[in-house]
Scaffold this motif. Structure first.
Motif, short mmCIF file in Angstrom:
data_model
loop_
_atom_site.label_atom_id
_atom_site.label_comp_id
_atom_site.label_asym_id
_atom_site.label_seq_id
_atom_site.Cartn_x
_atom_site.Cartn_y
_atom_site.Cartn_z
N THR A 203 -0.08 4.50 12.46
CA THR A 203 -1.12 5.53 12.58
C THR A 203 -2.35 5.14 11.77
O THR A 203 -2.24 4.70 10.64
CB THR A 203 -0.57 6.89 12.12
N ARG A 204 -3.50 5.27 12.41
CA ARG A 204 -4.76 4.89 11.74
C ARG A 204 -5.88 5.83 12.17
O ARG A 204 -5.84 6.39 13.26
CB ARG A 204 -5.14 3.44 12.09
N PRO A 205 -6.89 5.98 11.30
CA PRO A 205 -8.05 6.77 11.72
C PRO A 205 -8.85 5.99 12.75
O PRO A 205 -8.89 4.77 12.71
CB PRO A 205 -8.87 6.93 10.44
N THR A 206 -9.46 6.70 13.67
CA THR A 206 -10.32 6.03 14.64
C THR A 206 -11.51 6.94 14.91
O THR A 206 -11.57 8.04 14.40
CB THR A 206 -9.54 5.67 15.91
N ILE A 211 -10.40 11.41 13.88
CA ILE A 211 -9.27 11.44 14.81
C ILE A 211 -8.25 10.39 14.33
O ILE A 211 -8.63 9.32 13.88
CB ILE A 211 -9.74 11.04 16.24
N LEU A 212 -6.98 10.72 14.44
CA LEU A 212 -5.95 9.73 14.12
C LEU A 212 -5.31 9.25 15.42
O LEU A 212 -5.12 10.04 16.34
CB LEU A 212 -4.88 10.34 13.22
N ALA A 213 -4.99 7.99 15.47
CA ALA A 213 -4.31 7.44 16.64
C ALA A 213 -3.00 6.81 16.19
O ALA A 213 -2.96 6.13 15.17
CB ALA A 213 -5.18 6.40 17.32
#
Lengths: 402, 236
Positions: A203-206, A211-213
């Motif tokens: 999981t990472r911010p984008t 927003i997290l993906a």
């Protein structure tokens, strides 16, 4: 491959348009029309109440057998012959993942004349350490390091490989992934295991951090991810480790096969620029609300009595009020202090991306609607030029002001 | 346009100006801006022409959509191989949305080029090699490598110019060639979502886990209350 909207069931409700990050959906004549900006992320499919949208003709990949890949492995970056802190954070994270999968945790360190206290890593839960110690690796250069690292990974075949998203790591690890022909997810803020499928959820911010993906590595191994320093917790789990000699394996390399294309001519250290704000437990940050550069002295005074350091928003750095190494946020440093005090910072998403994982966030701002108040633990709506001097006096004196 | 790309463009244009001035023997350096994206990305390439770039090239095909960094690098590498005669690839250090910084090193690997990230100054450059200053966490490194090579740049490298009127006119007239998957001889399974090793399975908004406590009252009361809270937490 094509994304299709079923004209019979689509009502043109527009919910899909609302979730599309790519402005790829328009409502034309009461129906959703998907344009060429679409990247097949599938967000619209998930929200459609009428199951009107589908992706067709996607090439089905043959399921590959990854049973020969096992274990979690982390990269221990070294600087000046020492393992840097993010390595320990990765071991702690790797331990949790390895326990979930019931597999072993290994690490790779590459350098020259690495220091003797390298056994310290076993206190953080490491099972096995691979070391390549050779004079060709006295300076961190991505071409020869990527070759060495890829060889180790290829030999021991871990199913998961983690590395720090340091400046060196951010150049080195994509090259390793490219050599190994596998996926890599940058700057993960969360790593967990899908217990049913036994795969790594990254999981990472984008989109600038709002927003997290969650991302998976589809059909290649190892599953590779980088993590920014200070994002994961470093946790010593054993004080005594006994004899660890057998748990270290030195890997010999043929020096003649590691010829770099780079020549490091010189290293310049600039004293003023040499501050690393990520090393501090308290950060007092200033933004546009300070009004001018000289006001940072007030923040510095507060930071000094709290044993902390001064940080800044991009707006403050762009105005030349303070130098770039102090910048917190997406285009600056990612920090994770115990206390983050945001003074006159509105809280743009890009700033939040760099400090959201702080333990306690205190916001001081004149504007009650500033977004920073949505994420702060404590908010003070007020004039920082009034509040901060009082705060300094209070901490120094320890007495009540009333 | 990605903010960091403006610095890459400016640096490319400055190099061109440096080499094409009389003192350097008129090397006739050309700067090409390459982008992969939907047809509307043509606008970004026109903008780069207005900033002094000689020509733009758009890589666009439905098959390229949904690419991760690997598939993006693969498609860019095909195009750059086709351009063939190049000395230096300059990239912005990362995109504004994805922020991974991975495309540069992956692209360099595919083209078998050296890659130097976070360059804050090009110190020397000739036909065979380049010497740069690059920023690391706590130091600058002066590093040299052979050309062709790829570098990435951040905002400390220059101050980008604003488009000139002549540039704007040139941009308006410019035709941007579009290369699709056939033109690049790239198979559907090598590009876009199909050619990606990673896949997004969920997108969600982070939730604030804690309560937000707004401290009210006069400045004195606010400070006292905050002090008390911090004391309880053991911060002070």
């Amino acid at each position: 491959m094509e994304i299709k909207v079923d004209s019979k069931s689509c009502t043109g409700c527009g919910i899909c348009r609302g979730v599309c990050m790519y402005d790829a959906i328009e409502i034309i004549d009461g129906m959703a029309v998907i344009n060429e900006s679409c990247v097949y992320c599938g967000a619209c499919i998930d929200v459609c109440k009428f199951n009107s949208i589908e992706i067709v003709g996607m090439e089905e990949l043959k399921e590959r057998d990854f049973s020969d890949y096992s274990g979690v492995c982390v990269y221990l970056e070294t600087n000046n012959r020492k393992i840097i802190d993010v390595g320990y954070e990765l071991i702690s994270t790797g331990r949790i993942l390895a326990d979930k999968l019931n597999v072993s945790l290994s690490a790779v360190a590459i350098g020259s004349e690495l220091e003797n206290d390298i056994g310290e890593v076993f206190k953080y839960g490491l099972d096995k350490l691979y070391i390549i110690d050779n004079p060709v690796f006295s300076v961190n250069l991505d071409d020869i390091f990527s070759k060495a690292l890829a060889q180790v990974i290829d030999k021991y075949k871990p199913e998961i490989f983690l590395a720090g998203a340091t400046m060196f790591g951010r150049t080195l690890i994509p090259k390793v992934a490219a050599i190994l022909k596998t996926g890599l997810t940058a700057d993960c803020t969360g790593l967990s295991i899908d217990e049913e499928k036994k795969i790594l959820l990254q999981t990472r911010p984008t989109f600038g951090g709002n927003i997290l993906a969650t991302i998976i590595t589809k059909n290649s191994r190892p599953q590779m991810a980088t993590v920014r320093p200070h994002v994961m917790e470093k946790k010593k789990i054993k004080e005594e480790i006994g004899d660890f000699g057998e748990r270290i394996e030195y890997i010999k390399i043929d020096q003649s096969k590691f010829k770099t294309k780079y020549k490091l001519v010189d290293i310049e250290k600039e004293l003023e620029e040499n501050i690393n704000i990520t090393d501090y437990d308290v950060i007092v940050s200033g933004g546009r609300g300070l009004g001018s550069g000289d006001k940072f002295s007030l923040l510095k005074e507060l930071a000094d009595i709290l044993g902390g350091v001064v940080g800044a928003s991009r707006a403050a750095v762009d105005s030349n009020w303070i130098s770039y190494p102090h910048q917190v946020g997406q285009t600056g440093k990612t920090v994770n202090p115990k206390v983050y005090i945001a003074c006159g910072i509105s809280g743009a998403i890009q700033h939040l991306a760099g400090m959201l994982t702080s333990d306690i966030i205190i916001a001081i701002n004149k504007d009650p609607d500033a977004p920073i108040f949505n994420i702060a633990n404590y908010g003070i709506v007020g004039d920082l030029f009034e509040v901060i001097p009082k705060m300094i006096k209070k901490i120094k004196g320890g007495k009540s002001l009333i | 346009m990605n903010p960091f790309d403006t610095y890459a463009i400016e640096e490319g244009v400055r190099l061109k100006e440096r080499f094409n001035s009389g003192n350097n023997g008129n090397l006739d350096v050309e700067v090409i801006a390459v982008s992969m994206g939907p047809p509307q990305a043509e606008e970004v390439l026109k903008e780069s022409i207005s900033l002094g770039v000689d020509s733009g090239l758009l890589l666009s095909d439905r098959a390229f959509a949904g690419a991760d960094t690997w598939a993006t690098a693969a498609t860019l590498a095909r195009a750059i191989k086709k351009i063939d005669d190049y000395k230096l690839i300059i990239l912005g250090k990362q995109t504004f949305d994805g922020d991974t910084g991975q495309v540069g090193p992956e692209l360099a690997h595919k083209l078998n080029l050296p890659f130097i990230g976070y360059v804050s100054s090009i110190l020397e450059i000739d036909y065979k090699k380049v010497k740069v200053k690059r920023l690391m966490e706590d130091r600058y490194e002066i590093i040299e490598t052979r050309l062709p090579a790829a570098i990435s740049v951040g905002k400390d490298i220059n101050v980008p110019r604003v488009p000139s009127l002549r540039g704007k006119l040139k941009a308006k007239k410019a035709e941007i060639p579009v290369w699709d998957k056939n033109c690049l001889d790239i198979k559907e399974k090598e590009a876009g979502l199909s050619g990606s090793y990673t896949k997004v399975i969920k997108i969600f908004t982070p939730k604030v886990k804690h309560e937000v406590k707004i401290i009210k009252g006069s400045a004195d009361e606010q400070v006292n209350e905050l002090y008390k809270e911090l004391k309880e937490l053991g911060v002070i």
